[in-house]
Design a protein around this motif. Sequence first.
Motif, mmCIF file in Angstrom:
data_model
loop_
_atom_site.group_PDB
_atom_site.id
_atom_site.type_symbol
_atom_site.label_atom_id
_atom_site.label_comp_id
_atom_site.label_asym_id
_atom_site.label_seq_id
_atom_site.Cartn_x
_atom_site.Cartn_y
_atom_site.Cartn_z
ATOM 1 N N ALA A 7 0.844 -1.207 0.000
ATOM 2 C CA ALA A 7 0.000 0.000 0.000
ATOM 3 C C ALA A 7 0.875 1.250 0.000
ATOM 4 O O ALA A 7 0.616 2.202 -0.747
ATOM 5 C CB ALA A 7 -0.936 -0.010 1.210
ATOM 6 N N TYR A 8 1.907 1.250 0.830
ATOM 7 C CA TYR A 8 2.832 2.386 0.887
ATOM 8 C C TYR A 8 3.466 2.613 -0.488
ATOM 9 O O TYR A 8 3.474 3.740 -0.999
ATOM 10 C CB TYR A 8 3.917 2.124 1.941
ATOM 11 N N ALA A 9 3.973 1.549 -1.088
ATOM 12 C CA ALA A 9 4.633 1.661 -2.393
ATOM 13 C C ALA A 9 3.653 2.115 -3.472
ATOM 14 O O ALA A 9 4.010 2.914 -4.347
ATOM 15 C CB ALA A 9 5.272 0.332 -2.773
ATOM 16 N N THR A 10 2.417 1.637 -3.412
ATOM 17 C CA THR A 10 1.418 2.020 -4.406
ATOM 18 C C THR A 10 1.206 3.527 -4.390
ATOM 19 O O THR A 10 1.159 4.166 -5.444
ATOM 20 C CB THR A 10 0.079 1.290 -4.148
ATOM 21 N N SER A 35 -0.526 8.810 6.312
ATOM 22 C CA SER A 35 -0.663 8.082 7.576
ATOM 23 C C SER A 35 -1.318 6.732 7.372
ATOM 24 O O SER A 35 -0.934 5.738 7.987
ATOM 25 C CB SER A 35 -1.484 8.900 8.583
ATOM 26 N N LYS A 36 -2.323 6.695 6.492
ATOM 27 C CA LYS A 36 -3.046 5.447 6.256
ATOM 28 C C LYS A 36 -2.159 4.375 5.626
ATOM 29 O O LYS A 36 -2.388 3.183 5.835
ATOM 30 C CB LYS A 36 -4.272 5.686 5.366
ATOM 31 N N VAL A 37 -1.171 4.770 4.848
ATOM 32 C CA VAL A 37 -0.301 3.787 4.192
ATOM 33 C C VAL A 37 1.050 3.633 4.869
ATOM 34 O O VAL A 37 1.871 2.828 4.426
ATOM 35 C CB VAL A 37 -0.111 4.096 2.677
ATOM 36 N N ASN A 38 1.260 4.357 5.947
ATOM 37 C CA ASN A 38 2.515 4.242 6.687
ATOM 38 C C ASN A 38 2.464 2.975 7.534
ATOM 39 O O ASN A 38 1.631 2.867 8.431
ATOM 40 C CB ASN A 38 2.715 5.469 7.581
ATOM 41 N N GLU A 42 -0.341 3.306 13.638
ATOM 42 C CA GLU A 42 -1.373 2.389 14.112
ATOM 43 C C GLU A 42 -2.746 3.046 14.230
ATOM 44 O O GLU A 42 -3.727 2.369 14.511
ATOM 45 C CB GLU A 42 -0.957 1.798 15.458
ATOM 46 N N THR A 43 -2.830 4.348 13.982
ATOM 47 C CA THR A 43 -4.094 5.051 14.189
ATOM 48 C C THR A 43 -4.916 5.224 12.922
ATOM 49 O O THR A 43 -6.115 5.437 12.996
ATOM 50 C CB THR A 43 -3.839 6.445 14.799
ATOM 51 N N HIS A 44 -4.303 5.164 11.768
ATOM 52 C CA HIS A 44 -5.017 5.328 10.499
ATOM 53 C C HIS A 44 -4.761 4.113 9.614
ATOM 54 O O HIS A 44 -3.639 3.610 9.552
ATOM 55 C CB HIS A 44 -4.522 6.580 9.756
ATOM 56 N N HIS A 45 -5.802 3.650 8.912
ATOM 57 C CA HIS A 45 -5.660 2.493 8.022
ATOM 58 C C HIS A 45 -6.536 2.680 6.798
ATOM 59 O O HIS A 45 -7.608 3.283 6.870
ATOM 60 C CB HIS A 45 -6.069 1.200 8.740
ATOM 61 N N LEU A 46 -6.079 2.143 5.684
ATOM 62 C CA LEU A 46 -6.907 2.128 4.477
ATOM 63 C C LEU A 46 -8.092 1.197 4.701
ATOM 64 O O LEU A 46 -7.935 0.116 5.265
ATOM 65 C CB LEU A 46 -6.121 1.580 3.282
ATOM 66 N N THR A 47 -9.254 1.609 4.235
ATOM 67 C CA THR A 47 -10.388 0.686 4.239
ATOM 68 C C THR A 47 -10.265 -0.200 3.000
ATOM 69 O O THR A 47 -9.497 0.100 2.077
ATOM 70 C CB THR A 47 -11.726 1.440 4.191
ATOM 71 N N LEU A 48 -11.050 -1.256 2.961
ATOM 72 C CA LEU A 48 -11.048 -2.116 1.775
ATOM 73 C C LEU A 48 -11.511 -1.338 0.549
ATOM 74 O O LEU A 48 -10.952 -1.503 -0.544
ATOM 75 C CB LEU A 48 -11.949 -3.327 1.991
ATOM 76 N N LEU A 49 -12.507 -0.485 0.727
ATOM 77 C CA LEU A 49 -12.986 0.308 -0.409
ATOM 78 C C LEU A 49 -11.911 1.273 -0.899
ATOM 79 O O LEU A 49 -11.751 1.467 -2.105
ATOM 80 C CB LEU A 49 -14.257 1.068 -0.031
ATOM 81 N N GLU A 50 -11.184 1.884 0.029
ATOM 82 C CA GLU A 50 -10.105 2.795 -0.373
ATOM 83 C C GLU A 50 -8.997 2.032 -1.096
ATOM 84 O O GLU A 50 -8.465 2.512 -2.095
ATOM 85 C CB GLU A 50 -9.535 3.521 0.851
#
Length: 150
Positions: A7-10, A35-38, A42-50
């Motif tokens: 995800a980070y690389a994408t 933050s979501k792809v870092n 631990e506080t932000h994450h990509l959702t499956l839809l994202e």
Amino acid sequence: MNILDAAYATVHDHHGGASALAPRLGIKSPAVLNSKVNPNTETHHLTLLEASKLMALTGDYRILQTLCAEHGKAAIDLPDIPESQRDHSLMDTFVRIAIQKGNVAQTFHDMMADGRITHGEALDMSKVIHELHVLLGTLATQVQACIEKN
């Protein structure tokens, strides 16, 4: 590579990075996307839809490929068959057959791992082969129905 690294690389390998992608993903700021792809956040994450939208926007499927690899599966490009675009159930059946072929191979591999075949392993193998036969029969019926429509 794990899915977090993918995800980070994408995001970071895409031209314009998070600044270009965040608004198109509906994410308020590039900092939030970063933050979501870092992998260390631990506080932000990509959702499956994202994640799905990210792959569609970038054409980069490392997230999907890595997720498949972690589960012993493979992601393949479907053939571009213009006629099949009218019948998504036909493509769905085709994909399910590919998945089931993988299940047959995995079951066979597991069955042969210790060099002997138990009664339970033979039953498991029969079950996955039967499921593949059912899907092949479904595909044959769907293909025939496409011919009859024309």
